[in-house]
Design a protein around this motif. Sequence first.
Motif, PDB file in Angstrom:
ATOM      1  N   ALA A 423       0.826  -1.207   0.000  1.00  0.00           N
ATOM      2  CA  ALA A 423       0.000   0.000   0.000  1.00  0.00           C
ATOM      3  C   ALA A 423       0.861   1.258   0.000  1.00  0.00           C
ATOM      4  O   ALA A 423       0.506   2.263  -0.622  1.00  0.00           O
ATOM      5  N   ALA A 424       2.010   1.208   0.696  1.00  0.00           N
ATOM      6  CA  ALA A 424       2.902   2.369   0.735  1.00  0.00           C
ATOM      7  C   ALA A 424       3.471   2.662  -0.654  1.00  0.00           C
ATOM      8  O   ALA A 424       3.628   3.827  -1.039  1.00  0.00           O
ATOM      9  N   ARG A 425       3.776   1.615  -1.413  1.00  0.00           N
ATOM     10  CA  ARG A 425       4.273   1.834  -2.778  1.00  0.00           C
ATOM     11  C   ARG A 425       3.204   2.505  -3.644  1.00  0.00           C
ATOM     12  O   ARG A 425       3.503   3.388  -4.462  1.00  0.00           O
ATOM     13  N   ALA A 426       1.944   2.071  -3.461  1.00  0.00           N
ATOM     14  CA  ALA A 426       0.858   2.683  -4.228  1.00  0.00           C
ATOM     15  C   ALA A 426       0.682   4.151  -3.840  1.00  0.00           C
ATOM     16  O   ALA A 426       0.503   5.016  -4.703  1.00  0.00           O
ATOM     17  N   LEU A 427       0.739   4.461  -2.540  1.00  0.00           N
ATOM     18  CA  LEU A 427       0.606   5.844  -2.099  1.00  0.00           C
ATOM     19  C   LEU A 427       1.769   6.703  -2.575  1.00  0.00           C
ATOM     20  O   LEU A 427       1.595   7.885  -2.882  1.00  0.00           O
ATOM     21  N   LYS A 428       2.964   6.114  -2.615  1.00  0.00           N
ATOM     22  CA  LYS A 428       4.132   6.842  -3.134  1.00  0.00           C
ATOM     23  C   LYS A 428       3.848   7.326  -4.559  1.00  0.00           C
ATOM     24  O   LYS A 428       4.135   8.478  -4.918  1.00  0.00           O
ATOM     25  N   ALA A 429       3.275   6.431  -5.369  1.00  0.00           N
ATOM     26  CA  ALA A 429       2.982   6.795  -6.756  1.00  0.00           C
ATOM     27  C   ALA A 429       1.882   7.850  -6.840  1.00  0.00           C
ATOM     28  O   ALA A 429       1.970   8.793  -7.621  1.00  0.00           O
ATOM     29  N   VAL A 430       0.849   7.715  -6.016  1.00  0.00           N
ATOM     30  CA  VAL A 430      -0.288   8.637  -6.085  1.00  0.00           C
ATOM     31  C   VAL A 430       0.080  10.012  -5.534  1.00  0.00           C
ATOM     32  O   VAL A 430      -0.269  11.047  -6.121  1.00  0.00           O
ATOM     33  N   LEU A 431       0.779  10.043  -4.393  1.00  0.00           N
ATOM     34  CA  LEU A 431       1.064  11.304  -3.716  1.00  0.00           C
ATOM     35  C   LEU A 431       2.404  11.909  -4.101  1.00  0.00           C
ATOM     36  O   LEU A 431       2.756  12.997  -3.635  1.00  0.00           O
ATOM     37  N   GLY A 432       3.164  11.209  -4.952  1.00  0.00           N
ATOM     38  CA  GLY A 432       4.444  11.742  -5.394  1.00  0.00           C
ATOM     39  C   GLY A 432       5.474  11.830  -4.281  1.00  0.00           C
ATOM     40  O   GLY A 432       6.279  12.777  -4.240  1.00  0.00           O
ATOM     41  N   LEU A 433       5.476  10.859  -3.359  1.00  0.00           N
ATOM     42  CA  LEU A 433       6.431  10.881  -2.250  1.00  0.00           C
ATOM     43  C   LEU A 433       7.848  10.592  -2.742  1.00  0.00           C
ATOM     44  O   LEU A 433       8.046   9.805  -3.677  1.00  0.00           O
ATOM     45  N   ARG A 434       8.829  11.229  -2.119  1.00  0.00           N
ATOM     46  CA  ARG A 434      10.228  10.899  -2.388  1.00  0.00           C
ATOM     47  C   ARG A 434      10.553   9.544  -1.775  1.00  0.00           C
ATOM     48  O   ARG A 434       9.886   9.077  -0.865  1.00  0.00           O
TER      49      ARG A 434
END
Length: 641
Positions: A423-434
């Motif tokens: 889920a964290a990988r998906a959120l990284k993609a959606v929210l543009g996290l570094r």
Amino acid sequence: MTAPVAAVVALRDTLVREHAQAPGLFREIARMEELLADTYRDRVPYELLQNSDDAGSTSVVVEDLGEGRFRWSNDGRSLDAADVEALCRSANSTKSRGGDSIGYRGIGFKSLAAIASRIDVRSSGVRFAFDRSAAAALLGEPDENAVPLIRIPAEVHPDAPADGVAFTVTCRPDAAGARGAIDPLSALFLRNVTRIRIGTPTTASSSYTASSPSPSASASASASLPGMAPVTPSMSAHQDIRVERDASRVVLRLGADEAAFALLRHGSATVAVPLDARALAMTGVRGRLACFLPLQDEVGLPVVVSGDILTDPSRTHAVTADESTRRVLADAARAIAERLRSPGDPVSERLWQLALDGEDLRSVMVSATASAGKLLVTSLRDEMTGRRPTFAHSPLPLEPQDVAVIFPGGAPAALYEPRHQAAARALKAVLGLRSIDFGTALAEVDPAALSEALRSRLGAYFGELARTHGRKLTEAERRLVQEAAPPERTRAAPDPAGEIRMTKAAPRPDGSLASVLKRWRAAELAAKEYLNQLGWTLRDVSAQNVGYDLEGTDPRGKSVRIEVKKVDRPDARFAMTNNEMSLMLTEPGGYLLAIVVGDGRHARLMLLDPSRDDLPRERVCRRWDWEFTDWSRFAETVADG
């Protein structure tokens, strides 16, 4: 004749003269009421609740009088002459959009035309009725179907002065059960109402006639209205909602249960964040959009977003092309982003946990339509990329001590838990996290300050980079790789008899759940062994793909099928596939869930009947699974530690 009575009589006479001048207009209004019936039938209680809140009511009481009749009363502002005229005229209201009121279209009370054949109104020392037969007689109209229900105030009489408004509704035969229950979420964004009771009167004192006014406009068990005898209302409550609110929090008390929400505000938007399992079950994994009262639109995240949104005529869906709707969703995204960037705040931690446990937001963003969810998530991405948080995504799970070392400014612990990696990988993609550069991070922190678990993961991580990508390791990285290298295995020498000689006898395990879980890594086998110790007779069929893990009999000899689930905590979600749900529905009561909660000495084993009608569950289209929320209130604990 009192002033209130004179005002209603004057209005009645004016409307009668208008009919004489334009009888065709009245027939058109009657047809409009029929169209309203098709559109508003399911919205009636919410429209009335909205009107009660706009009138400054603190309590609302709805009494089922039987024989297709109910009474709705509140303790808010009494009707004045302008209010009565607004009731009688189509799409007329004394309220304006964007002010201190929720409604503004003048349709709230008129929604009763969807279900009513007669409405008796009492307020301000006057009582009158909306009744087609009585109105047709006043108008000299032979066909009562050509007369609108809510137009002519008939049977006007003086009444005992009283605060608030009470009206008794006689339902049409095809709408006798239309009152229904009220979604507790409808109380979330009200400004004044703090209690809603729905029930059945249990004494004669809770009904009223012209000579015996009702005291039920107050929700207080000992209160009475001015000018009325202080009779204590008595009612068997089917639904009792109490609301406690302040600037940052709302608690809905539903009988013995409660649901708590944190409130975030920015510009035109208010965002309600569910803080417990009961609140989350009400919100849903995809959240809700509200125009103060809940709509049928989802927002993608498990939160409730409310504001001055333009809705369609049915008041069930937002008009997403409207600028006001887009502004509310953009403001809601700013409020959410501000909290997501504020680690250490309890609401921030909760938001991250909800986002990680919720739907994959990538599916929301690729929607072909400009839905409310897509608009919110897209705005949230713009906010997060426009001002990035000080923390970053990690490709490896981090222990709490590692989070504090690597991100001294704080970071949400849930983002780095092992169970949230996908889920964290998906959120990284959606929210543009570094993403963390562990090579750079090791140069800035002391590796000895990191947990043993992370050092081991980093050793394997850097070792893999060196093998597959030819990475040249730094000294710190090389030491971590060496630490993570598995020790050489030693073989035990057989004795002359050819058996492995044990130098120390293994301790005999006890029968506790913790001991069983320690012996069996699979939750299915642990649940089977423990239940068999309690008198069940179960066998493992998990490898047969039959839709459950265990089958056999309970201690009473009744046949059972058991699906085993493993969760970290009692408020965690778990899913059932369509195959599992189908089996459950074909044999309700004979299909159980055995839920292993936690690990070690604090572990619990709970049994749950998933066929219960009152058990919250939600269809998740992404995986075509059913997710269960707030389930622990319905489960029976059979082992605790």
